[in-house]
Design a protein around this motif. Structure first.
Motif, PDB file in Angstrom:
ATOM      1  N   ASN A  46     -16.998  59.050 -40.700  1.00  0.00           N
ATOM      2  CA  ASN A  46     -16.295  59.987 -40.635  1.00  0.00           C
ATOM      3  C   ASN A  46     -17.026  61.082 -41.084  1.00  0.00           C
ATOM      4  O   ASN A  46     -18.054  61.044 -41.680  1.00  0.00           O
ATOM      5  N   ASP A  47     -16.393  62.286 -41.294  1.00  0.00           N
ATOM      6  CA  ASP A  47     -17.170  63.347 -41.692  1.00  0.00           C
ATOM      7  C   ASP A  47     -17.930  63.389 -43.246  1.00  0.00           C
ATOM      8  O   ASP A  47     -18.962  63.838 -43.442  1.00  0.00           O
ATOM      9  N   GLN A  48     -17.067  62.875 -44.302  1.00  0.00           N
ATOM     10  CA  GLN A  48     -17.424  62.643 -45.596  1.00  0.00           C
ATOM     11  C   GLN A  48     -18.968  61.739 -45.331  1.00  0.00           C
ATOM     12  O   GLN A  48     -19.928  62.046 -45.901  1.00  0.00           O
ATOM     13  N   GLU A  49     -18.887  60.601 -44.643  1.00  0.00           N
ATOM     14  CA  GLU A  49     -19.823  59.913 -44.429  1.00  0.00           C
ATOM     15  C   GLU A  49     -21.180  60.642 -43.805  1.00  0.00           C
ATOM     16  O   GLU A  49     -22.364  60.204 -44.183  1.00  0.00           O
ATOM     17  N   ILE A  50     -20.981  61.327 -42.894  1.00  0.00           N
ATOM     18  CA  ILE A  50     -21.887  62.168 -42.112  1.00  0.00           C
ATOM     19  C   ILE A  50     -22.731  62.898 -43.082  1.00  0.00           C
ATOM     20  O   ILE A  50     -23.929  62.879 -43.322  1.00  0.00           O
ATOM     21  N   VAL A  51     -21.852  63.667 -43.731  1.00  0.00           N
ATOM     22  CA  VAL A  51     -22.504  64.682 -44.854  1.00  0.00           C
ATOM     23  C   VAL A  51     -23.269  63.633 -45.792  1.00  0.00           C
ATOM     24  O   VAL A  51     -24.505  63.996 -46.312  1.00  0.00           O
ATOM     25  N   ALA A  52     -22.697  62.812 -46.480  1.00  0.00           N
ATOM     26  CA  ALA A  52     -23.485  62.025 -47.539  1.00  0.00           C
ATOM     27  C   ALA A  52     -24.782  61.583 -46.737  1.00  0.00           C
ATOM     28  O   ALA A  52     -25.588  61.388 -47.464  1.00  0.00           O
ATOM     29  N   LEU A  53     -24.707  61.004 -45.467  1.00  0.00           N
ATOM     30  CA  LEU A  53     -25.995  60.567 -44.933  1.00  0.00           C
ATOM     31  C   LEU A  53     -26.979  61.719 -44.856  1.00  0.00           C
ATOM     32  O   LEU A  53     -28.189  61.607 -44.875  1.00  0.00           O
ATOM     33  N   ALA A  54     -26.350  62.712 -44.285  1.00  0.00           N
ATOM     34  CA  ALA A  54     -27.465  63.982 -44.213  1.00  0.00           C
ATOM     35  C   ALA A  54     -28.267  64.062 -45.510  1.00  0.00           C
ATOM     36  O   ALA A  54     -29.397  64.703 -45.603  1.00  0.00           O
ATOM     37  N   GLY A  55     -27.592  63.748 -46.744  1.00  0.00           N
ATOM     38  CA  GLY A  55     -28.213  63.875 -48.018  1.00  0.00           C
ATOM     39  C   GLY A  55     -29.754  63.259 -47.975  1.00  0.00           C
ATOM     40  O   GLY A  55     -30.360  63.617 -49.105  1.00  0.00           O
ATOM     41  N   ALA A  56     -29.909  62.577 -47.263  1.00  0.00           N
ATOM     42  CA  ALA A  56     -31.238  61.767 -47.031  1.00  0.00           C
ATOM     43  C   ALA A  56     -32.366  62.836 -46.981  1.00  0.00           C
ATOM     44  O   ALA A  56     -33.562  62.538 -47.250  1.00  0.00           O
ATOM     45  N   HIS A  57     -31.954  63.967 -46.313  1.00  0.00           N
ATOM     46  CA  HIS A  57     -32.840  65.041 -46.256  1.00  0.00           C
ATOM     47  C   HIS A  57     -33.320  65.396 -47.496  1.00  0.00           C
ATOM     48  O   HIS A  57     -34.372  66.302 -47.456  1.00  0.00           O
ATOM     49  N   ALA A  58     -32.889  65.025 -48.642  1.00  0.00           N
ATOM     50  CA  ALA A  58     -33.489  65.360 -49.804  1.00  0.00           C
ATOM     51  C   ALA A  58     -34.994  64.950 -49.994  1.00  0.00           C
ATOM     52  O   ALA A  58     -35.707  65.474 -50.671  1.00  0.00           O
ATOM     53  N   LEU A  59     -35.334  63.820 -49.243  1.00  0.00           N
ATOM     54  CA  LEU A  59     -36.607  63.016 -49.108  1.00  0.00           C
ATOM     55  C   LEU A  59     -37.212  63.449 -48.249  1.00  0.00           C
ATOM     56  O   LEU A  59     -36.811  63.583 -46.930  1.00  0.00           O
ATOM     57  N   GLY A  60     -38.625  63.451 -48.203  1.00  0.00           N
ATOM     58  CA  GLY A  60     -39.566  63.842 -47.257  1.00  0.00           C
ATOM     59  C   GLY A  60     -39.710  65.204 -46.668  1.00  0.00           C
ATOM     60  O   GLY A  60     -39.280  66.249 -47.293  1.00  0.00           O
TER      61      GLY A  60
END
Length: 172
Positions: A46-60
Motif C-alpha cells: 500500500n501507499d504507506q509501505e511504498i513510502v517506507a520502502l523508499a526510505g532505503a534510499h537513505a543508504l548508498g
C-alpha cells in the motif's frame, strides 16, 4: 548501519536467470507516482509501505556506470536514518544540468540527488503524508521499514511451516 533490526528467515533459494523478473516489471526511477503504484500495488503493497520502502534510499548512492544516475540521496549514505525524508521536504530541488538521465539536485550544495520517482513522493498527497510522518519520527520509520522490508524479502517464498525468523544482535 545503525538502522532497525531486520528479522531474517532462511528458505529463499537462488534461481536460474530465466526466473528473474523481466524488464518493465521493476520500478523505473524515471517514472512518477502512477508507475510506482502500479508496480508495488501488484505486489500487494500500500501507499504507506511504498513510502517506507523508499526510505532505503537513505543508504548508498547511484553510480553512472550502473544506473546512469549519479550521487547520494543523503549526506550520510552509510547510516540508516530518516534523513532521506527530511531532505525530500526541507531542501529545494532542481533539475541537474548534465549529460545523464533526468535527475534532481539540491539547490544549496548541488551534492545530493533525487530521482524523479523520489520527487513523486512529495508531489502526491497520499505519499506526502507518509513522507512527513517519517521525516518527523525516525522510530516510526524504522518500525515500518523493518516490517515492510521483511514483507518484500519474503514475497513469494514458500517457507516450510514453522520456519522461525531470526534477529541478529547488533554491536552498538
Amino acid at each position: 548501519m545503525l538502522g532497525p533490526a531486520i528479522p531474517y528467515r532462511p528458505g529463499r533459494q537462488d534461481r536460474d536467470v530465466a526466473a528473474c523478473t523481466p524488464d518493465g516489471r521493476l520500478p523505473d526511477a524515471s517514472k512518477a507516482q502512477d508507475h510506482i503504484r502500479n508496480i508495488f500495488y501488484r505486489m500487494g503493497f500500500n501507499d504507506q509501505e511504498i513510502v517506507a520502502l523508499a526510505g532505503a534510499h537513505a543508504l548508498g548512492r547511484c553510480h553512472t556506470d550502473r544506473s546512469g544516475y549519479d550521487g547520494p540521496w543523503t549526506f550520510s549514505p552509510t547510516v540508516m536514518t530518516n534523513d532521506y525524508f527530511k531532505l525530500l521536504i526541507e531542501e529545494k530541488w532542481q533539475w541537474k544540468k548534465w549529460n545523464g538521465p533526468k535527475q534532481y539536485e539540491d539547490k544549496k550544495t548541488k551534492s545530493l540527488m533525487m530521482l524523479p520517482a523520489d520527487i513523486a513522493l512529495i508531489q502526491d498527497k497520499k505519499f506526502t503524508e507518509w513522507v512527513k510522518k517519517y521525516a518527523a519520527d525516525n522510530d516510526l520509520f524504522f518500525k515500518d521499514f523493518a516490517n515492510v522490508i521483511v514483507k518484500l524479502f519474503e514475497l513469494g517464498v514458500p517457507f516450510k511451516e514453522g520456519t522461525e525468523r531470526w534477529v541478529f544482535k547488533t554491536s552498538a
